[in-house]
Enzyme design. Structure first.
Site, PDB file in Angstrom:
ATOM      1  N   ASP A   1       0.855  -1.185   0.000  1.00 23.77           N
ATOM      2  CA  ASP A   1       0.000   0.000   0.000  1.00 23.77           C
ATOM      3  C   ASP A   1       0.891   1.235   0.000  1.00 23.77           C
ATOM      4  OD1 ASP A   1      -1.759   2.065   0.501  1.00 23.77           O
ATOM      5  OD2 ASP A   1      -2.871   0.997   2.061  1.00 23.77           O
ATOM      6  N   HIS A   2       0.877   1.968  -1.115  1.00 22.88           N
ATOM      7  CA  HIS A   2       1.792   3.097  -1.253  1.00 22.88           C
ATOM      8  C   HIS A   2       1.400   4.297  -0.394  1.00 22.88           C
ATOM      9  CE1 HIS A   2       5.302   4.726  -2.866  1.00 22.88           C
ATOM     10  NE2 HIS A   2       5.013   4.797  -4.155  1.00 22.88           N
ATOM     11  N   ARG A   3       0.241   4.243   0.256  1.00 26.74           N
ATOM     12  CA  ARG A   3      -0.127   5.332   1.159  1.00 26.74           C
ATOM     13  C   ARG A   3       0.759   5.343   2.400  1.00 26.74           C
ATOM     14  NH1 ARG A   3      -6.379   4.127   2.120  1.00 26.74           N
ATOM     15  NH2 ARG A   3      -5.434   2.066   2.388  1.00 26.74           N
TER      16      ARG A   3
END
Length: 475
Positions: free
Chosen positions: A445-447
């Site tokens: 998850d690049h968040r």
């Protein structure tokens, strides 16, 4: 349909174990249902006779719908029917003689509607009696008086001797005993607090078979596996000759998987990185562990060492073990690892997880992994086993696939895909040699996981698999 937990709102009735007219006892399994998470057996909380099955097999029913009605057993103590007001559940305390006279003199007041005592179970509207709750007996009713009243209700004029206590056993064990024709009252319990176990039932069957000389009695124990058969997906509807399309209803595990994957794919920005690694030394270690006495009786395979390598990588990069809380706008760092293992079952894809995998030794991890896989294949994974995962592994290599771009399990930050391990030409110590090679893919998850962090985790997993001694040096 009772609420089996985990926020589920519906379930499909897979199989009825009873039919109208059948006698049931408190705790007896009456049906099997499939939720979005797993197959669950439902017990009945009454003694009585089945009056009606409200839905046929294959029907999806909302939680709270009445699925079965039961005429309470005539031997149950009389109690005023439940009304719409919860307070009316408590019957007034009366002495035995007065209660009997009132019951004979005038019929019970008809209830305004079916009032189930447990979500999904209701007493048939024609019934006026149900099992008394513990502690609800009136203090004025002495044992002798209660016995006299019970004798009258049962059609006897003399008080009968008190019934033997009901054997203690869990619903699946009761079903097994029923399938094998074993009377639980004749079984000697060995479980804690006098609970009868599966082994006790099988032992009773074996003892009965050994005491009978006739050969016809020998096949009886062979019925036991019927209670342990893996749950199978419902058979597809027959396809008409010449049909060009077949429509399959989306329900159960498939429906839950679809919702979860769509939600994850369009909520968490996915990034997937790949690395190809020489795992020859890891494969040698797998073979050595198979003959190690500490691993005796345990299933040792490459997935076990991949799992251990990922746990080491998480220990070195703990920020990867986190989740995104959209409502609170917070990143939740997990100080434990519930390691999910994606498993293909007859009902579809499920992801049970090994609780607190970070605290387990290699033998403990092997035992937990073996139990998880076997339970999933049997279709007996519980909803609780699929909740609370933090990181997942999906082994696509078992299908001969080199790699993939896995979608995150909702609520998790990373998922590792393991490809097929193949013998390939590889430069080793300056020379091209045949080596066992695989490709790893890490989606995150690049968040909350930057490219640097994701790359470090993937590189650490690869490094451990290339040089398994790092399991010790990095521990």
């Amino acid at each position: 349909m009772p609420d089996v937990g985990e926020g589920l709102t519906e379930a499909e009735i897979l199989k009825w174990y009873v039919q109208p007219g059948d006698t049931v006892t408190d705790g007896q399994v009456v049906c099997e249902v499939e939720t979005a998470k797993a197959a669950v057996e439902l017990p009945i909380p009454y003694d009585g006779v089945v009056h009606e099955l409200r839905f046929p097999e294959g029907t999806t029913v909302d939680v709270g719908e009445v699925i079965i009605s039961v005429n309470v057993a005539p031997g149950a103590a009389a109690e005023q029917p439940q009304t719409a007001q919860p307070a009316a559940e408590e019957p007034a305390a009366k002495d035995a003689a007065a209660a009997t006279t009132a019951a004979a003199a005038e019929p019970a007041e008809e209830p305004t509607g079916r009032q189930p005592v447990l979500v999904g179970y209701g007493v048939a509207e024609t019934s006026t009696k149900r099992r008394p709750r513990k502690g609800a007996q009136a203090p004025a009713q002495q044992p002798a008086a209660r016995a006299a009243v019970q004798g009258e209700l049962n059609g006897h004029h003399a008080a009968a001797a008190p019934a033997a206590p009901r054997p203690l056993a869990k619903p699946p064990v009761r079903k097994l005993a029923k399938d094998l024709g074993v009377d639980l009252a004749t079984v000697t319990p060995t479980g804690p607090d006098g609970i009868i176990t599966r082994e006790d039932v099988h032992a009773a069957v074996s003892l009965a078979a050994a005491s009978v000389a006739a050969p016809a009695a020998v096949p009886v124990p062979q019925q036991a596996p019927q209670a342990e058969q893996p749950a199978q997906a419902p058979a597809p509807a027959p396809v008409a000759a010449g049909a060009r399309e077949t429509r399959v209803p989306v329900k159960g595990v498939r429906k839950a998987t679809a919702q979860a994957m769509v939600g994850s794919a369009f909520t968490a920005p996915h990034v997937t990185e790949f690395v190809t690694v020489d795992v020859t030394r890891t494969m040698r270690l797998v073979e050595e562990l198979k003959s190690d006495k500490d691993m005796a009786g345990l299933r040792v395979n490459p997935l076990l060492l991949v799992a251990k390598a990922l746990l080491v990588a998480i220990r070195r990069n703990p920020e990867i073990n986190a989740s995104w809380d959209e409502a609170a706008q917070e990143i939740v760092l997990k100080h434990y690892v519930n390691l999910g293992i994606a498993a293909a079952t007859p009902r579809g894809l499920i992801v049970p997880n090994i609780k607190d995998a970070h605290d387990k030794t290699l033998p403990e991890l092997a035992a937990a992994l073996g139990e998880l896989v076997s339970t999933a294949r049997e279709g007996k994974t519980t909803p609780a086993a699929m909740q609370g995962g933090t990181v997942t592994i999906t082994n696509v290599g078992v299908f001969g696939v080199d790699t993939g771009t896995p979608i995150l399990n909702p609520g998790e930050s990373a998922i590792l895909a393991v490809g097929a391990i193949k013998l390939q030409p590889w430069v080793h110590k300056g020379k091209v040699k045949p080596r066992q090679v695989t490709t790893l893919a890490l989606s995150f998850d690049h968040r909350l996981v930057d490219g640097e962090l994701g790359s470090k985790v993937l590189a650490d997993v690869a490094a451990v698999l290339e040089q398994p001694k790092r399991l010790i040096t990095w521990a």
